[in-house]
Design an enzyme around this catalytic site. Structure first.
Site, PDB file in Angstrom:
ATOM      1  CG  ASP A  49      11.178  -7.562  -1.502  1.00 24.67           C
ATOM      2  OD1 ASP A  49      10.266  -6.931  -0.927  1.00 24.67           O
ATOM      3  OD2 ASP A  49      11.933  -7.027  -2.343  1.00 24.67           O
ATOM      4  NE  ARG A 100      -6.859  -6.847  10.960  1.00 23.46           N
ATOM      5  CZ  ARG A 100      -6.187  -7.995  10.911  1.00 23.46           C
ATOM      6  NH1 ARG A 100      -5.268  -8.230  11.831  1.00 23.46           N
ATOM      7  NH2 ARG A 100      -6.401  -8.882   9.980  1.00 23.46           N
ATOM      8  CD  GLU A 159      -1.872   1.470   3.002  1.00 31.01           C
ATOM      9  OE1 GLU A 159      -1.458   2.548   3.489  1.00 31.01           O
ATOM     10  OE2 GLU A 159      -2.449   0.600   3.666  1.00 31.01           O
ATOM     11  CB  CYS A 202       9.778  -1.687  -0.308  1.00 35.54           C
ATOM     12  SG  CYS A 202      10.536  -0.097  -0.726  1.00 35.54           S
ATOM     13  CG  HIS A 217      12.664  -2.512  -3.464  1.00 37.31           C
ATOM     14  ND1 HIS A 217      11.330  -2.455  -3.113  1.00 37.31           N
ATOM     15  CD2 HIS A 217      13.060  -3.784  -3.259  1.00 37.31           C
ATOM     16  CE1 HIS A 217      10.941  -3.668  -2.715  1.00 37.31           C
ATOM     17  NE2 HIS A 217      11.969  -4.483  -2.791  1.00 37.31           N
TER      18      HIS A 217
END
Length: 139
Positions: free
Chosen positions: A132, A75, A50, A80, A118
């Protein structure tokens, strides 16, 4: 891939239990490739990628307390740095040796995006494993 500064953070026993409940994991916690695989799959099936905070221009905090609050208590998912950041702390809490790595994402032209675009994880077992849980539509 250069290593990101890694403070070796871990979760408390209560946080660890709540994280494992959040991802629906009740399996082995033995430090092994199979446990790593099972934990990664449990996380991927339970916690979405998200980037809503980024899209909304919200300030992003990457401290462990905020990551835990957002992903476990609220929740929600994350991107990343958030997902792999919390996942690495959970793995360390179970006894895994983990390095956080800065990575560039492959692009359509065959090259890579900028470093630190990332965050991924190197898990040290008898053989090294790339883990990952924060890449979105693939892992």
């Amino acid at each position: 891939m250069p290593k990101q500064s890694d403070q070796g953070q871990t979760l408390s026993k209560d946080q660890l239990d709540r994280y494992l409940t959040r991802i629906g994991y009740a399996g082995s916690t033995e430090v092994s490739p199979q446990t790593l695989r099972d934990l990664q799959l449990a996380h991927l099936y339970s916690v979405p990628f998200e980037n809503l905070d980024i899209s909304a221009g919200r300030y992003i905090r990457l401290d462990l307390d905020r990551l835990f609050e957002k992903i476990v208590n609220e929740r929600r998912g994350g991107f990343c740095y958030e997902l792999n950041g919390l996942f690495s702390a959970m793995l360390r809490s179970l006894g895994f040796s983990v390095d956080r790595l800065a990575a560039g994402v492959a692009n359509k032209s065959g090259g890579f995006g900028p470093k630190f675009d990332h965050l991924t994880l190197l898990v040290h077992l008898p053989e090294p494993y790339l883990a990952d849980v924060g890449f979105g539509d693939s892992f």
